[in-house]
Every structure is written in structure tokens, then in C-alpha cells.
Design a protein around this motif. Structure first.
Motif, PDB file in Angstrom:
ATOM      1  N   ASP A   1       0.830  -1.207   0.000  1.00  0.00           N
ATOM      2  CA  ASP A   1       0.000   0.000   0.000  1.00  0.00           C
ATOM      3  C   ASP A   1       0.866   1.259   0.000  1.00  0.00           C
ATOM      4  O   ASP A   1       0.672   2.160  -0.816  1.00  0.00           O
ATOM      5  CB  ASP A   1      -0.935  -0.007   1.213  1.00  0.00           C
ATOM      6  N   TRP A   2       1.826   1.343   0.932  1.00  0.00           N
ATOM      7  CA  TRP A   2       2.651   2.552   0.948  1.00  0.00           C
ATOM      8  C   TRP A   2       3.652   2.564  -0.212  1.00  0.00           C
ATOM      9  O   TRP A   2       4.047   3.636  -0.690  1.00  0.00           O
ATOM     10  CB  TRP A   2       3.346   2.752   2.291  1.00  0.00           C
ATOM     11  N   LYS A   3       4.029   1.384  -0.709  1.00  0.00           N
ATOM     12  CA  LYS A   3       4.891   1.356  -1.897  1.00  0.00           C
ATOM     13  C   LYS A   3       4.144   1.873  -3.118  1.00  0.00           C
ATOM     14  O   LYS A   3       4.731   2.515  -3.995  1.00  0.00           O
ATOM     15  CB  LYS A   3       5.401  -0.063  -2.141  1.00  0.00           C
TER      16      LYS A   3
ATOM     17  N   MET B   1       1.823  -0.474  -8.483  1.00  0.00           N
ATOM     18  CA  MET B   1       0.751  -1.153  -9.204  1.00  0.00           C
ATOM     19  C   MET B   1      -0.339  -0.188  -9.661  1.00  0.00           C
ATOM     20  O   MET B   1      -1.400  -0.620 -10.101  1.00  0.00           O
ATOM     21  CB  MET B   1       0.125  -2.242  -8.323  1.00  0.00           C
ATOM     22  N   VAL B   2      -0.096   1.093  -9.554  1.00  0.00           N
ATOM     23  CA  VAL B   2      -1.109   2.085  -9.913  1.00  0.00           C
ATOM     24  C   VAL B   2      -0.935   2.491 -11.370  1.00  0.00           C
ATOM     25  O   VAL B   2       0.132   2.957 -11.771  1.00  0.00           O
ATOM     26  CB  VAL B   2      -1.013   3.325  -9.003  1.00  0.00           C
TER      27      VAL B   2
ATOM     28  N   ILE C   1      -8.067   3.474  -5.529  1.00  0.00           N
ATOM     29  CA  ILE C   1      -8.400   3.033  -4.174  1.00  0.00           C
ATOM     30  C   ILE C   1      -7.567   1.804  -3.875  1.00  0.00           C
ATOM     31  O   ILE C   1      -7.655   0.795  -4.577  1.00  0.00           O
ATOM     32  CB  ILE C   1      -9.898   2.731  -4.026  1.00  0.00           C
ATOM     33  N   LEU C   2      -6.738   1.892  -2.851  1.00  0.00           N
ATOM     34  CA  LEU C   2      -5.846   0.808  -2.478  1.00  0.00           C
ATOM     35  C   LEU C   2      -6.511  -0.064  -1.414  1.00  0.00           C
ATOM     36  O   LEU C   2      -7.693   0.069  -1.130  1.00  0.00           O
ATOM     37  CB  LEU C   2      -4.520   1.385  -1.990  1.00  0.00           C
ATOM     38  N   GLY C   3      -5.728  -0.946  -0.812  1.00  0.00           N
ATOM     39  CA  GLY C   3      -6.260  -1.868   0.188  1.00  0.00           C
ATOM     40  C   GLY C   3      -6.428  -3.252  -0.406  1.00  0.00           C
ATOM     41  O   GLY C   3      -7.230  -3.450  -1.313  1.00  0.00           O
ATOM     42  N   PHE C   4      -5.663  -4.237   0.105  1.00  0.00           N
ATOM     43  CA  PHE C   4      -5.561  -5.542  -0.543  1.00  0.00           C
ATOM     44  C   PHE C   4      -6.176  -6.694   0.244  1.00  0.00           C
ATOM     45  O   PHE C   4      -6.284  -7.790  -0.291  1.00  0.00           O
ATOM     46  CB  PHE C   4      -4.083  -5.868  -0.807  1.00  0.00           C
ATOM     47  N   GLU C   5      -6.536  -6.475   1.499  1.00  0.00           N
ATOM     48  CA  GLU C   5      -7.090  -7.562   2.313  1.00  0.00           C
ATOM     49  C   GLU C   5      -8.305  -7.054   3.071  1.00  0.00           C
ATOM     50  O   GLU C   5      -8.243  -6.003   3.712  1.00  0.00           O
ATOM     51  CB  GLU C   5      -6.058  -8.068   3.322  1.00  0.00           C
TER      52      GLU C   5
END
Length: 474
Positions: free
Chosen positions: A68-70, A77-78, A84-88
Motif C-alpha cells: 500500500d505505501w509502496k 501497481m497504480v 483506491i488501495l487496500g488488498f485484504e
């Protein structure tokens, strides 16, 4: 809200009237935290529209990850901003697409799974959604924000493909469930795609949404760590999962949730005789790693590493290395200078194009050279020499003349394997049968409640030393 007629066909009137809040990543933040200038809460946004195989989930807890911070600092990956991030995520199903069967997922069911750019891979809006609404509707929907970040985890309600969510075990709170999917799926990818080891709970090709681990007689192994030794070929040659010939594995980065997950999966797949060595600087987690299946533990430092590994394997060395922390670069005899090209930033990059697949059967040209090389001397002379490196943003330079087969690991690689989409669906049964325990050895830390807690939580995560899973409640 002025809804389009096509939306009404997919979204009940109760949801059409609902508005949600989302945390928009509006621009990169190359200088690092604080991330408050990059992350902005957008309120009164429309309810997401599910495609035929999608589910809408009201999020109760979301996991924070280094990716997320990377993404904020390096746009890893943007593809375009805002995003909108957040993977879990973990939450409750509120709406299902027309193609989702009741025996798969149903409204009101507590679930957990993956989200974000990873989750969008299986159900992108250009393939599942706009076509249903007829010509010209896609642009109208995009202007209204229906497709922007539809799968991200940093919002009240997310919309993901059904294969990226599964039922939550009743014994696990939402905070635990939101901290597992990414580490678990990455570990599955590493074991199967990087080390060539088949997972026993995916051995049956018959789909089983509710999980079949309890039917596979996966007994918890009894592990003897008093006198570690290299298992004989006779002890492991008939094991159905050991197609790559791996009998011993060195795992780097013991405080990582991926490492803990991988150790558990390796123990399930290879049985109690395999040697699994965890190398970590977090000595306080030795007991937890042993309980999860590690045979022995080593300090994550180069001095004496080769000798210690050979001692623990009967003087032979290991067959494979699973590197979750760029350990091969850290353990070199020089300073930590990760080498190799940066991982491409596009979220739809074909991982195979940046995988260094060398011939594992290549005859070692200079065994003395292998022994002399820092770190790489841990490999067994006549072993398969498999090196699986979990993608961290940089790539380790692997020797090309000593028969090492290196693979760069991404969390979603398991989905391209036979039965791979069942990996997440089998996780609840593994948890309930006691075969898989919460992987983060330091436990869970709830850093706050609400979308406003994400930015400071990511800043804290960035400076943390690992072992603990950071969670935001919603």
C-alpha cells in the motif's frame, strides 16, 4: 442520486439509495509519510455495481500492507490516479451478481479475501459490467464513479470477483481474517510455482467451495528438532506432493506472515521428515515458527550461515530457498544493495516476462565457485537448487552459471495453476481443522477505526520491524 435504468437491474433500490465513503489515493507521495496529502476521504459516493460474478462486501476490517505505501511512494501497481488501495478485507456480503450461486457466496454471509488492484484482475469492469448496460453506458458509469477503484479495500463497500472471497471461520474475528489472505496466497504461489511442490488440499480437481481439507487426513506433524538431519531419499521419494525432489528448504524472513504461512504449507505438503530452516533476526519469534512447522532456526546473518545450514542438513545443504525479504542481497558479504531492475509498475504485467527461469538440471560448471559465493553455498551440491524470491520491488541478481533456477513470486501466480482458484476457498477448512493457524507471529495491532486511520497506520507500518499485522476497523 439519479440512477441509470441499467443500474436498477443489478442493484436493488435499497442499495441505489445508499451512499458510501471511499479513501482515494489522489496522487503519489514520493517523499514518504505523512500520506495525508495523498489520501483523501470521498463521501457520498454511489454504491458499487456488481458484475455477474461479483459480490459487494460491507467491510468490517481491512489489512494494511507494505504494498500500500509502496504504491503511494513508487506507483508500483497504480496505472492512473486517483485509485483506491487496500488488498485484504473481511466483512459481510450485501449484494451478489446474477451469476453467483447460493452455495458459493450469499447475502448476509461473513467473508474474507483479497481486494485492490490484485482483486480486479479476475473481474475488471471492461470485461464484466459495462457491456451489460449497452452501448454508451460505460462512459456514463465511469463519470459517476461506479468503476473507479471498485475492488479497493479502503472503502465502506467493495466489489470483488467471487473467487477472491470465501466464508470467514466463525472462530476468527474480522480483525484476524483481514490479516491473512495476501500472505497465504503469496505463500501458496511460492510453494507451488517457485518450489514445484503440490499442495495436498488442491490435489483433487473436483471443486469444493466449502473446503475439503478435513477429508485429506492432513495430520499435524510431530517435529523433532533435537537432532536435525537430512532425510534420506527413501523417506520422501514416495510423497505425492514432492514432484520437484525438495527435501530441505531454507526460508528467509521469519517475522513475515508469508514465511509463517509458507512454513505451514511446506509442512503439510512434505510431511514431518522434511527439514525446514527459518532464518530470521527476530529471535523472539522462534517459538511461534517452531509451532508452525520449522525444524530449526538461524540468525539472519551471513557469518557462519553456510556452515550452520550444512550442519543442519547432514553436511549436504538445502534443496531450495524461499526468500521473502531480499535476504540473498542482505546476506551477501557486502552492504545491502539490492541488484537487478525494478519490478515494472503496471498492475497487469505478465509475471512470466520478469521471471529468471534457469535450467534446474544444468550441470554445475564450477562447484568450487558455488561454494565460494556468499550465501549461495547453502545449496546441496546435487540438489535442484530452487530459489523462490517474493517480489518486494527489487530483484536479486542470481548467479547464472551454477544451475540455480530462480522464480520471482507474486501473490496471484497460484491462480494460473490447475485448481489454483480453489486455494483461497480451501483456507477456511484448513483453519477450522487446525492445519493452518494465524500466520503473523506478533499478532494483530488495530491502529484505528475509520478510513482516516489508514494514512497514519501506513506510516507506522512503514517503520515497523515486522511480525505484527496492522489492521484498520471500519
Amino acid at each position: 442520486m439519479n440512477s441509470l435504468p441499467s443500474i436498477a437491474a443489478n442493484v436493488p433500490s435499497t442499495q441505489q439509495k445508499q451512499l458510501i465513503s471511499r479513501l482515494l489515493a489522489v496522487k503519489p507521495c514520493p517523499n514518504g509519510p505523512p500520506y495525508t496529502s495523498s489520501l483523501q476521504v470521498s463521501r457520498d459516493d454511489p454504491y458499487p455495481v456488481p458484475g455477474p460474478n461479483d459480490v459487494c462486501i460491507r467491510i468490517r476490517a481491512v489489512g494494511l500492507n507494505h504494498i500500500d505505501w509502496k504504491n503511494l511512494e513508487h506507483e508500483t501497481m497504480v496505472k492512473k490516479w486517483p485509485e483506491i488501495l487496500g488488498f485484504e478485507i473481511a466483512g459481510v456480503v450485501e449484494l451478489v451478481g446474477m451469476g453467483v450461486q447460493e452455495n458459493e457466496l450469499r447475502v448476509g454471509q461473513a467473508v474474507f479475501g483479497l481486494s485492490g488492484p490484485v482483486g480486479m484482475r479476475r473481474g475488471p469492469p471492461e470485461k464484466e459490467g459495462p457491456e451489460e448496460h449497452g452501448p454508451g453506458e460505460k462512459g456514463k458509469l465511469e463519470k459517476k464513479g461506479f468503476w473507479l477503484g471498485r475492488s479497493g479495500g479502503f472503502q465502506d463497500v467493495t466489489c470483488v470477483h467471487k473467487s477472491w472471497a470465501t466464508r470467514k471461520p466463525a472462530s476468527w474475528p474480522f480483525q484476524w481474517a483481514a490479516g491473512v489472505p495476501l500472505a497465504y496466497m503469496t505463500a501458496c504461489s511460492a510453494v507451488v510455482c517457485g518450489l514445484g511442490i503440490r499442495l495436498p488440499f488442491l490435489a483433487n480437481s473436483e471443486p469444493a467451495r466449502q473446503g475439503s481439507a478435513s477429508l485429506l487426513n492432513l495430520e499435524s506433524p510431530t517435529i523433532d528438532t533435537t537432532s536435525p538431519k537430512d532425510p534420506s531419499a527413501d523417506e520422501l521419494k514416495d510423497h505425492p506432493a514432492n514432484e520437484s525432489g525438495v527435501k530441505s528448504v531454507l526460508v528467509l524472513g521469519g517475522s513475515s506472515g508469508v514465511v509463517s504461512s509458507a512454513i505451514q504449507l511446506l509442512r503439510m505438503a512434505l510431511g514431518p521428515k522434511a527439514v525446514i530452516i527459518a532464518a530470521t533476526n527476530s529471535k523472539k519469534y522462534y517459538r511461534e515458527l517452531h509451532e508452525r512447522g520449522a525444524t530449526a532456526h538461524l540468525r539472519g546473518e551471513f557469518e557462519g550461515l553456510i556452515e550452520k545450514v550444512h550442519c543442519l542438513t547432514g553436511g549436504k545443504g538445502v534443496d531450495a530457498i524461499l526468500d521473502c525479504v531480499l535476504g540473498a542481497a542482505c546476506l551477501d558479504d557486502g552492504p545491502f544493495t539490492p541488484s537487478g531492475p525494478p519490478i515494472p509498475s503496471s498492475s497487469d504485467t505478465d509475471e512470466t516476462t520478469i521471471t529468471n527461469d534457469l535450467d534446474s538440471n544444468t550441470t554445475v560448471k564450477d562447484e568450487k565457485n558455488l561454494k565460494a559465493m556468499p550465501f549461495w553455498g547453502v545449496f546441496r551440491k546435487d540438489g535442484p537448487k530452487l530459489y523462490a524470491e517474493v517480489a518486494t520491488g527489487r530483484k536479486v541478481a542470481v548467479p547464472t552459471d551454477v544451475g540455480i533456477k530462480a522464480t520471482l513470486i507474486f501473490s496471484r501466480m497460484i491462480l494460473d495453476q490447475p485448481d489454483g482458484e480453489r486455494a483461497l476457498q480451501e483456507l477456511p477448512a484448513l483453519i477450522e481443522s487446525g492445519k493452518f493457524v494465524f500466520p503473523h507471529p506478533g499478532g494483530v495491532k488495530v491502529v484505528g477505526k475509520g478510513l482516516e486511520s489508514v494514512a497514519p497506520g501506513l506510516a507506522e507500518l512503514r517503520e515497523s520491524s515486522g511480525g505484527m499485522k496492522f489492521i484498520v476497523e471500519l
